[in-house]
Design a protein around this motif. Structure first.
Motif, PDB file in Angstrom:
ATOM      1  N   LEU A 227      38.870  48.580  78.514  1.00  0.00           N
ATOM      2  CA  LEU A 227      39.322  47.841  78.634  1.00  0.00           C
ATOM      3  C   LEU A 227      39.884  46.918  77.462  1.00  0.00           C
ATOM      4  CD1 LEU A 227      38.257  45.117  81.006  1.00  0.00           C
ATOM      5  CD2 LEU A 227      36.901  46.282  80.130  1.00  0.00           C
ATOM      6  N   ALA A 228      40.962  46.276  77.719  1.00  0.00           N
ATOM      7  CA  ALA A 228      40.850  45.031  76.627  1.00  0.00           C
ATOM      8  C   ALA A 228      40.765  43.384  77.377  1.00  0.00           C
ATOM      9  CB  ALA A 228      43.004  44.930  76.602  1.00  0.00           C
ATOM     10  N   THR A 229      40.306  42.602  76.951  1.00  0.00           N
ATOM     11  CA  THR A 229      39.588  41.867  77.402  1.00  0.00           C
ATOM     12  C   THR A 229      40.068  40.793  76.440  1.00  0.00           C
ATOM     13  OG1 THR A 229      37.764  42.134  75.359  1.00  0.00           O
ATOM     14  CG2 THR A 229      36.917  43.160  77.898  1.00  0.00           C
ATOM     15  N   ALA A 230      40.119  40.213  76.739  1.00  0.00           N
ATOM     16  CA  ALA A 230      40.131  37.992  76.292  1.00  0.00           C
ATOM     17  C   ALA A 230      39.034  38.012  74.844  1.00  0.00           C
ATOM     18  CB  ALA A 230      40.696  36.832  77.258  1.00  0.00           C
ATOM     19  N   ASN A 231      39.934  37.399  74.227  1.00  0.00           N
ATOM     20  CA  ASN A 231      39.334  36.937  72.829  1.00  0.00           C
ATOM     21  C   ASN A 231      39.333  35.161  73.453  1.00  0.00           C
ATOM     22  OD1 ASN A 231      38.568  35.413  70.299  1.00  0.00           O
ATOM     23  ND2 ASN A 231      39.857  36.292  69.068  1.00  0.00           N
ATOM     24  N   PRO A 232      38.206  35.000  73.655  1.00  0.00           N
ATOM     25  CA  PRO A 232      37.973  32.677  74.487  1.00  0.00           C
ATOM     26  C   PRO A 232      38.359  32.188  72.939  1.00  0.00           C
ATOM     27  CG  PRO A 232      36.422  34.136  74.246  1.00  0.00           C
ATOM     28  CD  PRO A 232      37.155  35.785  73.870  1.00  0.00           C
ATOM     29  N   ASP A 233      37.930  32.714  71.664  1.00  0.00           N
ATOM     30  CA  ASP A 233      38.473  31.488  70.067  1.00  0.00           C
ATOM     31  C   ASP A 233      39.448  32.199  69.515  1.00  0.00           C
ATOM     32  OD1 ASP A 233      35.687  31.415  70.617  1.00  0.00           O
ATOM     33  OD2 ASP A 233      34.826  32.696  69.444  1.00  0.00           O
ATOM     34  N   ALA A 234      40.011  33.214  70.575  1.00  0.00           N
ATOM     35  CA  ALA A 234      41.459  32.831  69.330  1.00  0.00           C
ATOM     36  C   ALA A 234      42.093  30.732  68.922  1.00  0.00           C
ATOM     37  CB  ALA A 234      42.243  33.631  70.186  1.00  0.00           C
ATOM     38  N   ILE A 235      42.159  30.846  69.975  1.00  0.00           N
ATOM     39  CA  ILE A 235      42.978  29.415  69.937  1.00  0.00           C
ATOM     40  C   ILE A 235      42.642  28.413  68.569  1.00  0.00           C
ATOM     41  CG2 ILE A 235      43.542  27.460  71.024  1.00  0.00           C
ATOM     42  CD1 ILE A 235      43.959  28.469  73.627  1.00  0.00           C
TER      43      ILE A 235
ATOM     44  N   PRO B 295      44.308  37.628  70.234  1.00  0.00           N
ATOM     45  CA  PRO B 295      44.189  36.907  71.878  1.00  0.00           C
ATOM     46  C   PRO B 295      43.504  37.724  72.449  1.00  0.00           C
ATOM     47  CG  PRO B 295      46.424  37.822  71.582  1.00  0.00           C
ATOM     48  CD  PRO B 295      46.078  38.608  70.451  1.00  0.00           C
ATOM     49  N   LEU B 296      42.743  38.985  71.874  1.00  0.00           N
ATOM     50  CA  LEU B 296      42.208  40.455  72.848  1.00  0.00           C
ATOM     51  C   LEU B 296      41.562  40.646  72.040  1.00  0.00           C
ATOM     52  CD1 LEU B 296      45.102  41.828  74.346  1.00  0.00           C
ATOM     53  CD2 LEU B 296      43.967  39.687  74.942  1.00  0.00           C
ATOM     54  N   PHE B 297      40.295  41.619  72.724  1.00  0.00           N
ATOM     55  CA  PHE B 297      39.426  43.055  72.370  1.00  0.00           C
ATOM     56  C   PHE B 297      39.582  43.687  72.601  1.00  0.00           C
ATOM     57  CE2 PHE B 297      36.752  38.474  71.460  1.00  0.00           C
ATOM     58  CZ  PHE B 297      36.788  38.452  69.746  1.00  0.00           C
ATOM     59  N   ASN B 298      39.869  45.387  71.815  1.00  0.00           N
ATOM     60  CA  ASN B 298      39.614  46.096  72.573  1.00  0.00           C
ATOM     61  C   ASN B 298      38.025  46.298  72.366  1.00  0.00           C
ATOM     62  OD1 ASN B 298      39.322  48.880  72.846  1.00  0.00           O
ATOM     63  ND2 ASN B 298      40.953  49.633  70.984  1.00  0.00           N
ATOM     64  N   SER B 299      37.767  46.762  74.402  1.00  0.00           N
ATOM     65  CA  SER B 299      36.483  46.410  74.420  1.00  0.00           C
ATOM     66  C   SER B 299      36.134  47.721  75.934  1.00  0.00           C
ATOM     67  CB  SER B 299      36.877  45.376  75.263  1.00  0.00           C
ATOM     68  OG  SER B 299      36.703  44.235  74.491  1.00  0.00           O
TER      69      SER B 299
ATOM     70  N   PHE C 226      44.675  43.481  68.749  1.00  0.00           N
ATOM     71  CA  PHE C 226      42.859  42.599  68.537  1.00  0.00           C
ATOM     72  C   PHE C 226      42.644  42.089  67.682  1.00  0.00           C
ATOM     73  CE2 PHE C 226      43.971  46.920  71.125  1.00  0.00           C
ATOM     74  CZ  PHE C 226      43.208  46.259  72.745  1.00  0.00           C
ATOM     75  N   ALA C 227      41.664  41.879  68.092  1.00  0.00           N
ATOM     76  CA  ALA C 227      40.834  41.115  66.949  1.00  0.00           C
ATOM     77  C   ALA C 227      39.455  42.097  66.890  1.00  0.00           C
ATOM     78  CB  ALA C 227      40.258  39.547  67.604  1.00  0.00           C
ATOM     79  N   PRO C 228      38.453  42.017  65.752  1.00  0.00           N
ATOM     80  CA  PRO C 228      37.771  43.188  65.561  1.00  0.00           C
ATOM     81  C   PRO C 228      36.553  42.397  65.705  1.00  0.00           C
ATOM     82  CG  PRO C 228      38.636  42.111  63.205  1.00  0.00           C
ATOM     83  CD  PRO C 228      39.324  42.261  64.354  1.00  0.00           C
ATOM     84  N   GLY C 229      35.954  43.121  66.432  1.00  0.00           N
ATOM     85  CA  GLY C 229      34.528  43.061  66.769  1.00  0.00           C
ATOM     86  C   GLY C 229      33.554  42.521  65.340  1.00  0.00           C
TER      87      GLY C 229
END
Length: 553
Positions: A83-91, A97-101, A131-134
């Motif tokens: 699923l896609a999840t929110a990236n809490p550190d994006a701001i 804003p998201l991760f591919n999780s 997405f942001a990379p893990g």
């Protein structure tokens, strides 16, 4: 420990039903003592969700669906869900804003969340848009087994296999350094000809290089232009194939991991066709079936010209939807040969599909009369020829609108490449079924179809291809033979070669220059074409991003 691989066919955005697919698979394997269930990349929302990911409500609803799914699952089963999840550190960081999780569900809760490390941006992929990379290796322990988690592209960056790295990180190597016992990859890898063999080779390489068993689960189905072929795989530590899922169909594979040997035991290995034509046929049938049903249609309509392209599309549609859901329309003109009508009727009879005939001679005369003063003093040419195609396109679209049938476009890749197709005519349609199938491959597939009985009438296969827009016309009046054309197009479109490079391979300079020019000029047509099913590495679809207005030769 028993592990199950679920080849699922999600519909993009259908969170409730996608979750039900996962739940159903979980219920099937729980009674068989399975401890871990693997599902594909983004299995909860479907891949690729594209700009649906920009909808904040969609992301919130996805999270809620995940937690509900966790509560619905058996407490004794561990399930990995994409699923896609929110990236809490994006701001704070200014990142995506998201991760591919991947979420690990167990005991009614979300136990862990893993993030995809490598985000592809080539061809049809545009994951960096969302997405942001893990940043950390992904792993967990279950029953004393240390399991490394990777997501699709994470597997495809080994410099020893490719001879280079496309990304700085190599997640598989990092997991090996952490001394994992088993490597798993959850994927949504689109199909193209030869892709199954490449995936198998990469997985075998990873297993042998790192002395770790590896499991790979892939999505199946079609979403818009992309087809997903499943064919999930498992390799033991020595690189031997121990399981393989069905191609182009749902499957549920159960395999056992030996905790003592730290290796996979042999399980079900589904047979795999070594015939490229059979493989492409299966892909296109799946592509048509899913596109029609996921878009809410039941029946299709297409123009039956008596030519090989429309015959193949009709055959694919009949196989995908049932002959009773396919309508072929014959629209002969004054330039149509008698065999065009008889061949079209013959293929319809072989397939068992309904046909209707609408002669367009009177309509052509009406257009001639209407345009007489405007065209006075000019020679008969493309404008007049294309009127026939546009009449046919209008009739087909009218019937599509009236009865709710989806119109299938029947042009092949060779025609699309050089612009031998008519805007608002034969290019009309909601899906271009063979738009990524070169003409010579069309012939090859039709001959393969006839291996046991005649489906495509022999006369359709052996007669010279023609648009029949003027007396005695054949395609090779203005194009080189298709075996030459397709070879040049492969060099231009897929290999990105220059005129000079192609000429150095032995092709006529004038022909190469002409074809190169036609490919460039046809870009504005392709931009207005219906979506086409992708079966090659380089299709005129979401991965083709050429400018219309450009000065490059």
């Amino acid at each position: 420990m028993k592990i199950a691989l679920a080849q699922l066919n999600p519909t993009i955005g259908d969170l409730k039903n996608n979750a039900q697919q996962i739940l159903k698979a979980a219920q099937q394997v729980t009674s068989q003592g399975v401890k871990l269930l693997l599902t594909p990349e983004l299995s909860l929302c479907g891949y690729p969700p594209r700009d649906l990911l920009l909808n904040a409500h969609f992301i919130t609803e996805m999270e809620q669906t995940l937690y509900q799914l966790a509560r619905d699952l058996s407490p004794n089963l561990h399930v990995l869900v994409g699923l896609a999840t929110a990236n809490p550190d994006a701001i704070v960081t200014g990142g995506k804003p998201l991760f591919n999780s991947i979420a690990l569900l167990a005991a009614g809760k979300v136990q862990k969340i893993f993030h995809k490390r490598l985000l592809p941006t080539y061809d049809v992929f545009d994951e960096n848009r969302y997405f942001a990379p893990g940043s950390e290796p992904n792993w967990f322990v279950l029953d004393g087994i240390k399991i490394g988690v990777t997501v699709c592209e994470d597997l495809w960056n080994d410099e020893d296999y490719w001879g280079k790295r496309s990304y700085l990180a190599n997640p598989i190597a990092e997991l090996a350094e952490l001394d994992i016992d088993l490597s798993i990859n959850l994927s949504a890898s689109p199909y193209s000809v030869g892709k199954q063999q490449v995936r198998s080779a990469i997985l075998k390489h990873a297993a042998t290089k790192y002395d770790r068993a590896v499991l790979y689960v892939n999505q199946i189905g079609a979403n818009d232009d992309l087809i997903f072929d499943g064919c999930s795989l498992g390799f033991d530590r020595s690189g031997e194939l121990v399981c393989r899922g069905t191609s182009f169909d749902r499957d549920l594979i159960i395999i056992e991991f030996d905790e003592v040997a730290k290796d996979l035991k042999p399980a079900k290995i589904q047979p795999q066709s070594d015939c490229t034509d059979a493989e492409i046929w299966a892909a296109l049938v799946l592509g048509v079936r899913d596109y029609i049903h996921k878009c809410g249609f039941q029946k299709v309509i297409l123009g039956l010209s008596g030519g090989i392209d429309s015959a193949l599309v009709a055959a694919i549609a009949a196989e995908a939807l049932g002959a009773e859901n396919v309508l072929g329309v014959l629209m002969p003109s004054t330039y149509s040969s008698s065999h065009s009508v008889t061949d079209a009727i013959a293929v319809a009879a072989n397939l068992g599909i309904e046909t209707q005939t609408i002669p367009i001679g009177d309509l052509m005369q009406g257009f001639d009369r209407t345009l007489e003063s405007q065209f006075k003093g000019t020679e008969f040419g493309l404008a007049e020829e294309n009127i026939q195609s546009r009449i046919r396109g209008t009739l087909l679209m009218s019937m599509s609108n009236k009865f709710g049938y989806l119109l299938l476009s029947t042009g092949n890749k060779s025609e699309m490449a050089v612009g031998y197709c008519t805007l608002y005519g034969d290019m009309n349609g909601g899906l271009a079924v063979i738009a990524d199938v070169p003409k010579m491959r069309v012939f090859s597939i039709c001959k393969w179809l006839n291996r046991e009985r005649e489906i495509i009438p022999i006369n359709i296969i052996i007669k010279p291809p023609s648009a029949e827009l003027k007396p005695g016309q054949i395609d090779q009046d203005s194009l080189p033979p298709y075996e030459i054309l397709d070879a040049i197009l492969e060099a231009i479109v897929c290999e990105h070669q220059s005129i000079e490079q192609i000429v150095d391979r032995g092709f006529d300079p004038q022909i190469v220059t002409k074809i190169t020019r036609l490919v460039k000029l046809a870009e504005f047509k392709r931009r207005q074409a219906p979506p086409g099913l992708k079966i090659t590495d380089r299709a005129f679809g979401t991965g083709w991003r050429m400018p219309i207005a450009s000065a490059l030769r």
